[in-house]
Design an enzyme around this catalytic site. Structure first.
Site, mmCIF file in Angstrom:
data_model
loop_
_atom_site.group_PDB
_atom_site.id
_atom_site.type_symbol
_atom_site.label_atom_id
_atom_site.label_comp_id
_atom_site.label_asym_id
_atom_site.label_seq_id
_atom_site.Cartn_x
_atom_site.Cartn_y
_atom_site.Cartn_z
ATOM 1 N N LYS A 1 2.371 -0.265 13.502
ATOM 2 C CA LYS A 1 2.155 0.495 14.946
ATOM 3 C C LYS A 1 1.294 0.800 15.483
ATOM 4 O O LYS A 1 -0.119 1.411 15.476
ATOM 5 C CB LYS A 1 2.386 1.452 14.030
ATOM 6 C CG LYS A 1 3.214 2.353 12.505
ATOM 7 C CD LYS A 1 4.080 3.220 12.248
ATOM 8 C CE LYS A 1 2.483 3.959 11.897
ATOM 9 N NZ LYS A 1 3.236 5.805 11.852
ATOM 10 N N CYS B 1 0.383 -1.291 0.170
ATOM 11 C CA CYS B 1 -0.316 0.302 -0.530
ATOM 12 C C CYS B 1 1.377 1.714 -0.094
ATOM 13 O O CYS B 1 1.794 0.789 -0.933
ATOM 14 C CB CYS B 1 -0.833 -0.005 1.297
ATOM 15 S SG CYS B 1 0.173 -0.190 2.670
#
Lengths: 551, 598
Positions: free
Chosen positions: B380, B338
C-alpha cells in the site's frame, strides 16, 4: 644465546591449520629462530604460511586428550589455530613460540638476521635526510637554520642530531631552552606553510613548575616564528586541569604573561593506557561473532575508538586552520611531545601539504615526524591488542595516526598517491618486521644499535618499482589544495581494512578494487594512444607540407 | 509548461545545518508543485527545489533575531531550515505548504498534471516496458506444475492481488476459492519466484484465519499442491515473518498462523521482523540522531543503537538470506507470510529473489522486481508513504528498508549490481514524489480505478533514459555472480549516510569515485572512436603504423609532453574535482524534468 636452545621440537607433522574463511589444511609445522612455518602437504595446492615470531602477540594452548591446540593471536590482529598431535610436541612448540616471540634483546630480532633477496636500488636509510628537507625550505625562506647542537644526542636524547630552528636563535640559546623543556625537547620546526610563511613548531611541555619559572630564550625562540604584530597559537594536547597538575611535577604550560603574543588552546587527546584499552576493546568487539546488532553497536561505542579518531582529527584540523585560515604560527605540545604532539603535527601536514599525500612525501613525513622526532616505536608497539601483560608503555598511537590518514583518504579518495594497502603495510611493519626501520625508540638508540649498518631499511624495499606498484592509488590526481576532512560522526567509519580484515571474506571487495584499477588504467592507455596518434598525424602533415613547399 | 507562481517571498534565509557558513539569503517561490529557493548571495545562481509531495512536515519555530524560522522535513530526508523576515510572509508560506503538501483527493497528485511532452504512443509504450508475464516465462512458467491464471480477473479471489496470479496447476478453482476464504483479505498463497535449477518455489500469502482451532481443507490442499510442485524435496517451509508473540496475539482475533499438525510435511518457522509501527518510530529516532547538531561520536553511536534501525535492517536481511538458503541449499519451497502479506512479506520475498537471481540486479530486473513483489502484489504505497492526507499510523518506511537492504548488499558485493546507489535514491525519491503513476494507490484494482495507465506516466522509461548516470561502473555483468551469500554479522551493516544525511553534502566524501569512474567510462567510447579514426587516417599518409604500444608507459610520458593538449581530450576530461569547503553545488532536483519557468 642460541635459538636452537629454545626450540625443543623444531618440526611437527600432521598439524592442522584453521583460519577464518579458509578450509582447514593439514601440513607440517616448522620452527626456526624467527619464523613459524606451516606448509601444507597437499600436492595440488601446496601452501606455505610464514609467520614472524615477533608478530605473535599472544598464544593460548589447550588439550583434548593427546591432541593439543594452540591459538596464535598476531599483532596484525589475525588469529590462527594449530591442532598438533602429541601432548609433548604441542607443549614444546607452545613454549618455544612463547620464548621466541618475547625476546628481550633488540639485537636478537629478525632484522639483524634478515638478508634481502632483492637488489637494493636505493638505501632507504639515507633516503630521507633532514638536510634535504632543509634545502627545500631554503629555496623559499632564509629565516631558518640547520642546527647540529644535538649531534652527540647530549642536548636532547630523543631528538635527531640535526634539527631546524629559527635562524636568530644560536646553539647556546637552544641548550638553555632544552633545559626548560621536558626531556630537552626544545621547540623545533615541524612544518613550514609556503603559502603564507606560517610555521608549525613542536616541543614538549615547558618546565615552569609551581613557581612559574620562565626562560627568556624559550620565549625568544617561539616569538622568532611570529610575523610582526601577529599572534600565534599554542595547541596543548592536554586538558587545562592536567596541564595545571603537571606543574606540581615540574612541568607546566606557557603562561600568558610571558607569552603575550600566544593564545593557548587546550585540545585534549587521549593517551597511553586509555588508548591501549580502547584498542583492546575494539578488537574484542570485532572478533566476537556472537553479538547481536545492539550489542555490537554498544561495544563499538564503549570502545571509544572512533571518539579518539574524531578528537584527533579535530585537533589536527584546528592546527591546520590556525595556520592556513588564521595565518598564525602554531606550537604543538603535550607532556613529552612524543605521542599526541606528533599525531597532531603529522595529520595537520596531511591536510595542508599536498607533498605529504604522495608516497615519497608520506614516507618522508613518517621519517621526519615519527622516527626522527623520537616517537618510541619499540615501547609503543611491543604488544598489540591481544596482549595480557599490563605494561604501561604500549599504545596504538601510530595506528591511530594511520587510521586518521585513512579517514581523510576515504573522504578525498583522489588526493592520495598511495592506497589503503600502503597504510596497512606500515601498520604491520611498525609492529613486526624484517626491516630495522621501526626498531629502537629514537635516533640515539638507532645509532647505538647501528641499525643503518646492520639492518635493511623498510624504504629500501618499499620504494622498488615492483613493490610500489602495489601501493599506488589508481585514482590519484595531484591536488595542490588544502583538504579539510569532515569530522561529523556520520563521516567517520570503522577501518574495516584493519579491524575486520580477518573476519570477513575479502574476495568481492578485492574484485571491486581490480575493476577500479582496470577502468582507470584502460582510460589512461586510450588517452595516451590517442595523443600519440595525433602527434604522429601532425608530424606527417607537417612533413607533407614541407614536401609540398619544396615542390 | 509554465508553472503558476502562487507565492513569492523575498529576503528569505536558508540555514546550513552543519557548516557554520554564512546563511544564504534569497527568494522563496511557491508553485503548484514545488517550493523553489533561489540563493541571491551566491556568486553562481543556486537553486533548491523541494517538491510539495516530498514534504512530510512544516513547523514554525520560535522567533529569532534573524526572523521567523520555518523548518521543513521531507520524506527523502531533506531538511530545510528557512528564516523569513516578516511574520505575515512566514505564516502565508506555512499555510500554503500545509495545504499543498497534503492533498486530499488522488486527482490532486502531481502525476495527473505532470506533462513531460510525450506522445500518447510513447506514454503507453512506457507502461508496457515492464511485462510480468515475461518474467514468469523466464522462470519457465507456465510449466507442468505452475500456471498463470486469470481467476482473479474480477477480483473475486482477492481485491488487492492483480488479475493474473501464478498458482500450482494442481490447485483447482475450488481449492483457490476455498483457500482465499481462509486467508486474511483473501490473499492466498501465490508464486513469487521459481528457482529453475531445482524447482523450489518462493510463495507468499497472508496469515490464515486459524484462530485457535479453525482449519480449512482447501488451504491445506493448496499448500500440499505447492509442496508437490517441487518433488525434489519432501517438505516445505512455512515462514511467518512476525515475532511469535505478535502472531499468537492474532489468534485471539481469529487470525494467526498455521498449525503444523494440520498441514502435511511443513516446517513452520517464525522470523521476528517488527511491525510497521515499530519501524516508523525506529526511523523517527534514527532521523533525530541524524539531525543532532554536532553530536559526539558517542551520542551518535548510542543514538544509532537506540533507534534500533540497523537491528531491523539486519532482521529483514537475515530473513531474506534464510529464504534464499532454503530454496537454494535445502531445495525446499517456502511459503512466506506476515499479517496481510504486503509489507514484511514483500520485503523478504523481493530480497530473496535478488539474492537468488542476478537478473533482478540489473536495471530492468530491479524494475520488474518492484513491479512484481511490491506494486502488483498490493504494497500500500499510498498509505505507507502518506501520499494523501490520511491516517499517520499507516505510514511506515517498509520500502525504504528494502532499498537499504539492497544498498547494504551493494557494499558487500560492489561488482554485482548493474546500477549504483543513485538509482536506488532516484526510485526512493519517486516512490514519494507522486510524479509518476507507478506508486499511486494501494493495489492494482485501485490503480485501474484511478485510471493511472491512461492518465499518468510510468517512471521506468524515464530512469532507463538516464542509465548512463545511474549505472555502476564496477558491474561485472550478468554472469559474474550468481547467488549472493551476504555476511549478516552486525559489523557488516553500515549506517547509510548517503540516504539519511543525503542532503548534508559536507558529510560526504569530497571527491566522488563514482563520478570519476563514470567519467572514464563515458570518455572510453569517444577515445576509442578517436583512436580508430586516427588510425584510419594515418596509413593513408604513412603506410603501416609503427608499433607504439598503447601499454608502453613511454607513450604516456611522451603524450604528457605534447605541446598543446588535443581538444577532444580536454573536452572529455574526467570530471573536475571539487575540493573541501569550496564545494558548493547545492542544487537539489527532485525530478528528471523540471518546470523551468517561474
Amino acid at each position: 644465546m642460541e635459538f636452537a636452545e629454545l626450540i625443543k621440537t623444531p618440526r611437527a607433522d600432521n598439524v592442522v591449520l584453521h583460519r577464518p574463511f579458509h578450509l582447514a589444511v593439514e601440513g607440517t609445522l616448522c620452527l626456526t629462530g624467527h619464523h613459524l612455518i606451516f606448509s601444507s602437504r597437499r600436492q595440488d595446492n601446496a601452501e606455505e604460511l610464514w609467520l614472524l615470531h615477533s608478530n605473535i602477540d599472544s598464544i593460548d594452548k589447550r588439550f583434548v586428550g593427546s591432541l593439543g591446540t594452540i591459538v596464535i593471536k598476531c599483532k596484525d590482529l589475525r588469529i590462527i589455530q594449530l591442532d598438533i598431535p602429541g601432548m609433548e610436541e604441542c607443549l614444546n612448540i607452545a613454549s618455544s613460540i612463547e620464548a621466541l616471540s618475547t625476546l628481550d634483546s633488540v639485537t636478537l630480532m629478525y632484522p639483524f638476521f634478515y638478508r634481502p633477496m632483492f637488489e637494493v636500488l636505493e638505501d632507504g636509510w639515507s633516503s630521507f635526510l633532514l638536510e634535504q628537507e632543509f634545502e627545500l625550505l631554503s629555496s623559499v625562506t632564509n629565516e631558518w637554520r640547520l642546527s647540529c647542537v644535538n649531534k652527540e644526542f647530549s642536548v636532547c636524547p630523543s631528538y635527531p642530531p640535526v634539527v631546524i630552528v629559527p635562524k636568530s636563535i644560536d646553539d647556546d640559546a637552544l641548550r638553555k631552552v632544552a633545559l626548560f623543556r621536558h626531556g630537552g625537547r626544545f621547540p623545533v620546526l615541524s612544518y613550514y606553510h609556503k603559502k603564507n610563511g606560517m610555521a608549525m613548531l613542536r616541543s614538549s611541555q615547558p618546565l615552569t613548575g609551581t613557581n612559574g619559572r620562565r626562560c627568556k630564550e624559550d620565549e625568544k625562540l617561539v616569538n622568532a616564528t611570529l610575523r610582526s604584530g601577529r599572534r600565534g597559537f599554542v595547541i596543548d594536547t592536554r586538558p587545562l586541569t592536567v596541564a595545571q597538575q603537571a606543574r606540581a611535577k615540574g612541568g607546566g604550560f606557557e603562561q600568558e604573561v610571558h607569552y603575550p603574543q600566544w593564545r593557548r588552546i587546550h585540545k585534549y587527546i587521549e593517551r597511553f593506557n586509555i588508548l591501549q584499552e580502547s584498542f583492546i576493546k575494539l578488537v574484542e568487539a570485532c572478533n566476537d561473532q556472537s553479538h547481536n546488532m545492539d550489542r555490537w553497536l554498544s561495544k563499538l561505542e564503549a570502545s571509544n575508538w572512533l571518539t579518539h579518531i574524531k578528537e584527533l582529527l579535530t585537533a589536527a584540523c584546528l592546527a591546520a586552520q590556525c595556520i592556513d585560515r588564521e595565518g598564525a604560527s602554531v606550537l604543538v605540545h603535550g607532556s613529552e611531545g612524543t605521542d599526541s604532539t606528533l599525531q597532531v603535527t603529522s595529520l595537520a601536514q596531511i591536510i595542508l601539504d599536498p607533498r605529504c599525500r604522495t608516497i615519497r612525501g608520506f614516507e618522508a613525513l613518517i621519517v621526519r615526524e615519527w622516527l626522527q622526532a623520537g616517537h618510541p616505536f619499540q615501547q609503543r608497539c611491543a604488544q598489540s591488542a591481544y596482549s595480557n601483560s599490563k605494561q604501561k608503555w604500549e599504545a596504538p598511537v601510530f595506528l591511530l595516526f594511520l587510521e586518521c590518514v585513512w579517514q581523510i583518504h576515504r573522504q578525498f579518495p583522489c588526493s592520495f598517491e598511495f592506497n589503503e594497502q600502503f597504510l596497512i603495510m606500515l601498520f604491520e611493519h611498525a609492529y613486526a618486521s624484517q626491516f630495522g626501520t621501526f626498531l629502537g625508540n629514537n635516533e640515539n638508540e638507532r645509532a647505538k644499535l647501528k641499525l643503518p649498518q646492520k639492518t635493511m631499511s623498510l624504504w629500501s624495499w618499499v620504494n622498488r618499482p615492483e613493490e610500489l606498484s602495489r601501493f599506488q592509488n589508481p585514482l590519484y590526481e595531484a591536488n595542490s589544495l588544502v583538504i579539510w576532512p569532515s569530522v561529523a560522526p556520520q563521516s567517520l567509519q570503522l577501518w574495516e581494512g584493519v579491524f575486520l580484515r580477518w573476519n570477513r571474506p575479502s574476495r568481492f571487495l578485492e574484485e571491486a578494487e581490480e575493476e577500479r584499477i582496470h577502468i582507470i588504467k584502460y582510460n589512461k592507455e586510450l588517452q595516451a594512444r590517442v595523443n600519440t596518434l595525433r602527434r604522429r598525424l601532425a608530424q606527417l602533415q607537417a612533413q607533407d607540407g614541407e614536401v609540398q613547399e619544396e615542390q | 509548461f509554465h508553472a503558476v507562481l502562487l507565492l513569492q517571498v523575498e529576503n528569505v534565509k536558508l540555514l546550513d545545518r552543519y557548516a557554520n557558513r554564512k546563511a544564504a539569503s534569497g527568494t522563496l517561490y511557491l508553485t503548484a508543485t514545488h517550493l523553489i529557493y533561489v540563493d541571491a548571495s551566491a556568486e553562481v545562481r543556486k537553486e533548491t527545489w523541494i517538491l510539495h509531495h516530498h514534504i512530510s512536515s512544516v513547523e514554525k519555530l520560535p522567533l529569532t533575531t534573524a526572523g521567523y524560522p520555518l523548518l521543513i522535513h521531507c520524506k527523502n530526508f531533506h531538511v530545510a531550515h528557512f528564516v523569513i523576515g516578516q511574520e505575515r510572509d512566514c505564516h502565508d508560506v506555512f499555510t500554503s505548504l500545509l495545504k499543498l503538501s497534503q492533498p486530499v483527493k488522488p486527482e490532486e497528485l502531481y502525476a495527473f498534471s505532470y506533462n513531460p511532452k510525450m506522445s500518447k504512443e510513447n506514454r503507453e509504450m512506457g507502461w508496457k516496458l515492464i511485462d510480468l508475464r515475461l518474467d514468469y516465462q523466464r522462470m519457465g512458467i507456465p510449466n507442468d506444475s505452475w500456471e498463470i491464471t486469470d481467476l482473479n480477473k474480477d477480483y473475486e479471489v482477492c481485491s488487492t492481488y492483480p488479475p493474473e496470479i501464478v498458482v500450482p496447476r494442481a490447485a483447482t478453482k475450488a481449492v483457490v476459492m476455498g483457500s482465499s476464504r481462509f486467508r486474511s483479505r483473501g490473499r492466498i498463497p501465490v508464486l513469487s519466484y521459481l528457482y529453475k535449477e531445482n524447482n523450489a518455489a518462493l510463495c507468499r500469502c497472508s496469515q490464515p484465519l486459524a484462530g485457535f482451532s479453525a482449519r480449512c481443507l482447501e488451504d491445506e490442499q493448496m499448500l500440499q499442491a505447492i509442496r508437490e510442485a517441487n518433488p525434489g524435496c519432501p517438505f516445505m517451509y512455512v515462514v511467518d515473518t512476525r515475532p511469535k508473540l505478535n502472531a499468537m496475539a492474532n489468534r485471539a482475533a481469529g487470525k494467526g498462523y498455521e498449525n503444523e499438525d494440520n498441514y502435511e510435511n511443513i516446517r513452520f518457522k517464525f522470523i521476528g521482523i517488527e511491525n510497521i509501527h515499530v519501524m516508523r518510530s525506529s526511523l523517527q529516532k534514527l532521523l533525530e540522531v541524524c539531525e543532532m547538531k554536532s553530536p559526539s561520536m558517542s551520542d551518535f553511536l548510542t543514538g544509532l543503537e537506540n533507534s534500533g534501525w540497523l537491528r531491523h535492517i539486519k532482521a529483514v536481511m537475515d530473513a531474506g538470506v534464510f529464504l534464499a538458503k532454503a530454496v537454494k541449499e535445502e531445495r525446499a519451497s517456502v511459503l512466506v507470510h506476515c499479517s496481510d502479506g504486503w509489507d514484511r512479506t514483500a520485503q523478504v520475498c523481493s530480497l530473496a529473489s535478488l539474492l537468488l537471481d542476478p537478473f533482478y540486479r540489473t536495471f530492468k530486473g530491479f524494475m520488474v522486481l518492484i513491479e512484481k513483489e511490491w506494486i502488483a502484489m498490493g504494497h500500500k504505497f499510498s498509505h505507507r508513504c502518506g501520499h494523501l492526507d490520511g491516517d499517520p499510523k499507516e505510514v511506515s518506511p517498509v520500502f525504504t528498508q528494502f532499498v537499504e537492504c539492497v544498498w547494504q548488499l551493494m557494499q558487500q558485493f560492489p561488482c554485482s549490481f548493474e546500477f549504483s546507489e543513485r538509482f536506488l535514491l532516484e526510485i526512493h525519491d519517486h516512490v514519494y514524489s507522486c510524479q509518476f503513476g507507478n506508486f499511486l494507490g494501494t493495489c492494482h484494482k485501485e490503480r485501474e480505478e484511478l485510471r493511472i495507465f491512461e492518465k499518468t506516466h510510468s517512471l521506468w522509461p524515464f530512469l532507463l533514459q538516464r542509465k548512463q548516470e545511474l549505472r555502476n561502473p564496477l558491474y561485472r555483468g550478468f554472469t559474474a555472480y550468481k547467488e549472493l551469500q551476504p555476511n549478516t554479522l552486525p559489523f557488516s551493516f553500515q549506517f547509510w549516510c548517503g540516504m539519511y544525511n543525503r542532503f548534508d553534502k559536507g558529510m560526504h566524501p569530497k571527491q566522488c569515485v563514482l563520478d570519476q569512474l563514470l567519467g572514464c567510462l563515458s570518455q572510453k567510447v569517444t577515445l576509442e572512436d578517436n583512436a580508430s579514426h586516427l588510425e584510419n587516417k594515418l596509413p593513408i599518409l604513412d603506410g603501416p603504423l609503427p608499433s607504439e604500444g598503447c601499454t608502453s608507459p613511454k607513450a604516456g610520458a611522451a603524450a604528457a609532453q605534447a605541446p598543446t593538449p588535443p581538444e577532444d581530450c580536454a573536452e572529455g576530461a574526467a570530471p573536475v574535482l571539487s575540493n573541501g569547503p569550496s564545494l558548493g553545488h547545492q542544487k537539489h532536483k527532485e525530478s528528471p524534468a523540471q518546470p523551468r519557468d517561474l
